[in-house]
Design an enzyme around this catalytic site. Structure first.
Site, PDB file in Angstrom:
ATOM      1  N   CYS A  61     -11.459 -34.928 -71.504  1.00 56.74           N
ATOM      2  CA  CYS A  61     -10.204 -35.570 -71.120  1.00 56.74           C
ATOM      3  C   CYS A  61      -9.831 -35.076 -69.715  1.00 56.74           C
ATOM      4  CB  CYS A  61      -9.116 -35.202 -72.131  1.00 56.74           C
ATOM      5  SG  CYS A  61      -7.443 -35.687 -71.684  1.00 56.74           S
ATOM      6  N   HIS A  62      -8.972 -35.833 -69.019  1.00 58.98           N
ATOM      7  CA  HIS A  62      -8.555 -35.421 -67.674  1.00 58.98           C
ATOM      8  C   HIS A  62      -7.809 -34.081 -67.697  1.00 58.98           C
ATOM      9  CE1 HIS A  62      -9.756 -38.588 -64.901  1.00 58.98           C
ATOM     10  NE2 HIS A  62      -9.570 -39.442 -65.886  1.00 58.98           N
ATOM     11  N   THR A  63      -7.201 -33.741 -68.814  1.00 58.32           N
ATOM     12  CA  THR A  63      -6.544 -32.431 -68.912  1.00 58.32           C
ATOM     13  C   THR A  63      -7.569 -31.312 -68.834  1.00 58.32           C
ATOM     14  OG1 THR A  63      -4.815 -33.417 -70.284  1.00 58.32           O
ATOM     15  CG2 THR A  63      -4.980 -31.021 -70.293  1.00 58.32           C
ATOM     16  N   HIS A  85     -10.383 -30.416 -76.088  1.00 61.97           N
ATOM     17  CA  HIS A  85      -9.346 -30.572 -77.106  1.00 61.97           C
ATOM     18  C   HIS A  85      -9.437 -31.904 -77.848  1.00 61.97           C
ATOM     19  CE1 HIS A  85      -7.725 -32.427 -73.464  1.00 61.97           C
ATOM     20  NE2 HIS A  85      -6.918 -33.141 -74.227  1.00 61.97           N
ATOM     21  N   GLU A  86     -10.406 -32.756 -77.507  1.00 64.54           N
ATOM     22  CA  GLU A  86     -10.641 -33.982 -78.266  1.00 64.54           C
ATOM     23  C   GLU A  86     -11.908 -33.796 -79.084  1.00 64.54           C
ATOM     24  OE1 GLU A  86      -8.706 -37.719 -75.795  1.00 64.54           O
ATOM     25  OE2 GLU A  86     -10.872 -37.433 -75.778  1.00 64.54           O
ATOM     26  N   CYS A 115       4.215 -27.174 -88.061  1.00 67.28           N
ATOM     27  CA  CYS A 115       4.311 -26.251 -89.200  1.00 67.28           C
ATOM     28  C   CYS A 115       4.987 -26.901 -90.391  1.00 67.28           C
ATOM     29  CB  CYS A 115       5.054 -24.973 -88.800  1.00 67.28           C
ATOM     30  SG  CYS A 115       6.858 -25.167 -88.618  1.00 67.28           S
ATOM     31  N   CYS A 118      10.042 -25.582 -89.456  1.00 69.34           N
ATOM     32  CA  CYS A 118      11.041 -25.157 -88.483  1.00 69.34           C
ATOM     33  C   CYS A 118      12.071 -26.263 -88.229  1.00 69.34           C
ATOM     34  CB  CYS A 118      10.380 -24.738 -87.179  1.00 69.34           C
ATOM     35  SG  CYS A 118       9.645 -26.108 -86.238  1.00 69.34           S
ATOM     36  N   CYS A 121      10.463 -29.345 -86.612  1.00 69.32           N
ATOM     37  CA  CYS A 121       9.676 -30.177 -87.526  1.00 69.32           C
ATOM     38  C   CYS A 121      10.563 -30.932 -88.508  1.00 69.32           C
ATOM     39  CB  CYS A 121       8.667 -29.316 -88.281  1.00 69.32           C
ATOM     40  SG  CYS A 121       7.280 -28.724 -87.257  1.00 69.32           S
ATOM     41  N   CYS A 129       7.041 -28.540 -82.270  1.00 67.66           N
ATOM     42  CA  CYS A 129       7.171 -27.500 -83.295  1.00 67.66           C
ATOM     43  C   CYS A 129       7.575 -26.216 -82.581  1.00 67.66           C
ATOM     44  CB  CYS A 129       5.843 -27.319 -84.026  1.00 67.66           C
ATOM     45  SG  CYS A 129       5.795 -25.948 -85.218  1.00 67.66           S
ATOM     46  N   ARG A 133       3.830 -25.794 -80.957  1.00 68.18           N
ATOM     47  CA  ARG A 133       3.787 -26.868 -79.960  1.00 68.18           C
ATOM     48  C   ARG A 133       2.741 -26.564 -78.895  1.00 68.18           C
ATOM     49  NH1 ARG A 133       9.383 -26.761 -76.792  1.00 68.18           N
ATOM     50  NH2 ARG A 133      10.195 -26.542 -78.907  1.00 68.18           N
ATOM     51  N   CYS A 214      -6.335 -36.793 -78.964  1.00 65.09           N
ATOM     52  CA  CYS A 214      -5.525 -36.879 -77.755  1.00 65.09           C
ATOM     53  C   CYS A 214      -5.302 -38.312 -77.310  1.00 65.09           C
ATOM     54  CB  CYS A 214      -6.152 -36.059 -76.629  1.00 65.09           C
ATOM     55  SG  CYS A 214      -5.177 -36.056 -75.101  1.00 65.09           S
ATOM     56  N   ARG A 410     -14.389 -42.530 -72.069  1.00 63.63           N
ATOM     57  CA  ARG A 410     -14.668 -41.377 -72.919  1.00 63.63           C
ATOM     58  C   ARG A 410     -16.161 -41.275 -73.136  1.00 63.63           C
ATOM     59  NH1 ARG A 410     -10.631 -39.743 -71.509  1.00 63.63           N
ATOM     60  NH2 ARG A 410      -8.910 -38.787 -72.693  1.00 63.63           N
TER      61      ARG A 410
END
Length: 415
Positions: A61-63, A85-86, A115, A118, A121, A129, A133, A214, A410
């Site tokens: 991903c670009h992130t 993260h994907e 979670c 909280c 949530c 969260c 988060r 993502c 992708r």
């Protein structure tokens, strides 16, 4: 390396590895702009409320690119680090207290956890969260402030990324950042054991599910949850990468009458048409500001919604000005690596235009992702168009460059 084809065997024999350190391969970012190094790492067992996964498929991903290039604030530049993260994977083992997923389950890792307990949530107005988060500054596990990765060569710790670190054959996550998509038939001691498990997901299905970590969830969620696109409305999408095209699909199935795609790469228009974009604007084709061209295309007023999927302040300004006064809404979807503040004057908001941001498309990962995924996998949504390349994990640097050069949406890699 073993691959996703070996997963059934790996999951079935995972009792042999539960509670033990696992040695596997990971693509390690040793420094900014340096090629990722495929090397052996040691992955510790999961601690309390943690899960260890065997990653099957992952994508860039670009992130990930921004972190690799260090286009992030100083405090986020932690190296060496395992990005990614994907993904989609199988639970190898769980730590103390984990009850909602178990060994052999197929799962999606998510960077924005839930979670379920909280105040955040429990609130109907946010998908954040308090504890789990997304936190780009965090590079260690929450439970003890330590890393679960070590270099096998020198024993030094390797940092985590976005709660996930999926550029590794095995990874450890907080259980709040793991979404179950297929219960293992062996889960006879769990609360839902009386529910017959569905057939194991196919490789094609798993590849698609990896995108819900993502880009698909964020793009579609931005159109549905945040912009709340309605039938007959008009939408402008700035940036036709995977994120923007997912948003286009979301707007299309909601019945948007006009979906304007904005991108400087004309090749994106071909894919955009297949994903529901009805009109296109290339900022390089004219000296006239994009927002003026969009207003002309919409009878002079502008669009009802604009989604900024690039992460560029000047693009954001054009997106904002392209919306209709009185009710126009701009949604920030892309990630901003600059420290520049909003390119707006406060008085511009008095015309009735609004602007808001979103993380993960407003989707609650643990409790809502199933519904988003089920809807997006229906025949009238064309999400498979987002997968433009497939490569073995060993070619991850090629996958990084394909995305950076705008040649891929992708690129799915099998670990």
């Amino acid at each position: 390396m073993t691959t996703a084809a070996d997963t059934t065997t790996a999951a079935a024999s995972s009792n042999a590895t539960a509670g033990k350190v696992i040695t596997c391969y990971a693509a390690v970012a040793r420094g900014p702009h340096e090629p990722l190094v495929l090397e052996e790492v040691e992955v510790d067992p999961p601690q309390k409320m943690e899960v260890r996964l065997r990653i099957l498929y992952t994508s860039v991903c670009h992130t990930d690119l921004s972190a690799w290039r260090s286009e992030v604030p100083e405090g986020q530049r932690a190296f060496p680090r395992i990005l990614g993260h994907e993904a989609v994977g199988v639970v190898e083992s769980v730590g103390e207290g984990v009850t909602d997923v178990g060994e052999g389950d197929y799962v999606i890792p998510i960077f924005n956890g839930e979670c379920g307990e909280c105040a955040y949530c429990r609130s109907p107005t946010t998908n954040l969260c308090r504890r789990y988060r997304v936190d780009p500054l965090r590079s260690v596990m929450r439970s003890d402030g330590a890393c679960r990765f070590r270099s096998r060569a020198d024993g030094r710790p390797i940092f985590h990324f976005l709660n996930t670190s999926t550029f590794s054959q095995y990874t450890v996550l907080d259980s709040a950042c793991v979404v179950n998509i297929h219960r293992s038939p062996a889960a006879s001691d769990r609360a839902d054991a009386d529910v017959p498990p569905p057939p194991p997901p196919s490789p094609r299905h798993l590849k698609m599910m990896s995108l819900f970590s993502c880009c698909v969830s964020t793009g579609v969620g931005a159109a549905w949850n945040v912009a709340n696109v309605q039938a007959g409305s008009s939408v402008a999408i700035f940036g036709l990468g995977a994120l923007g095209l997912a948003a286009a699909q979301g707007a299309k199935v909601r019945g948007a009458s006009k979906i304007i795609g904005v991108d400087i790469n004309p090749q994106k228009f071909i894919k955009g048409k297949a994903m529901g974009v009805t009109d296109f604007v290339n900022p390089m084709d004219s000296s006239k500001p994009v927002h003026e061209r969009i207003r002309e295309m919409t009878g002079g007023g502008g669009v009802d919604h604009s989604l900024e999927c690039v992460g560029n302040p000047q693009v954001l300004r054009e997106a904002f000005l392209s919306t209709h006064d009185g009710w126009g809404q701009t949604v920030l979807v892309g990630i901003y690596s600059t420290s520049q503040l909003l390119p707006l004057h406060p008085m511009e908001l008095f015309d009735g235009r609004s602007i808001t941001g979103t993380i993960f498309g407003g989707v609650r990962g643990k409790s809502q992702l199933h519904h988003i995924a089920h809807r997006c996998l229906q025949p009238d949504m064309n999400m498979e168009e987002l997968i433009t390349h497939e490569l073995p994990f060993e070619k991850i640097n090629e996958a990084m460059h394909l995305l950076a050069d705008g040649k891929a949406l992708r690129c799915i890699m099998q670990l």
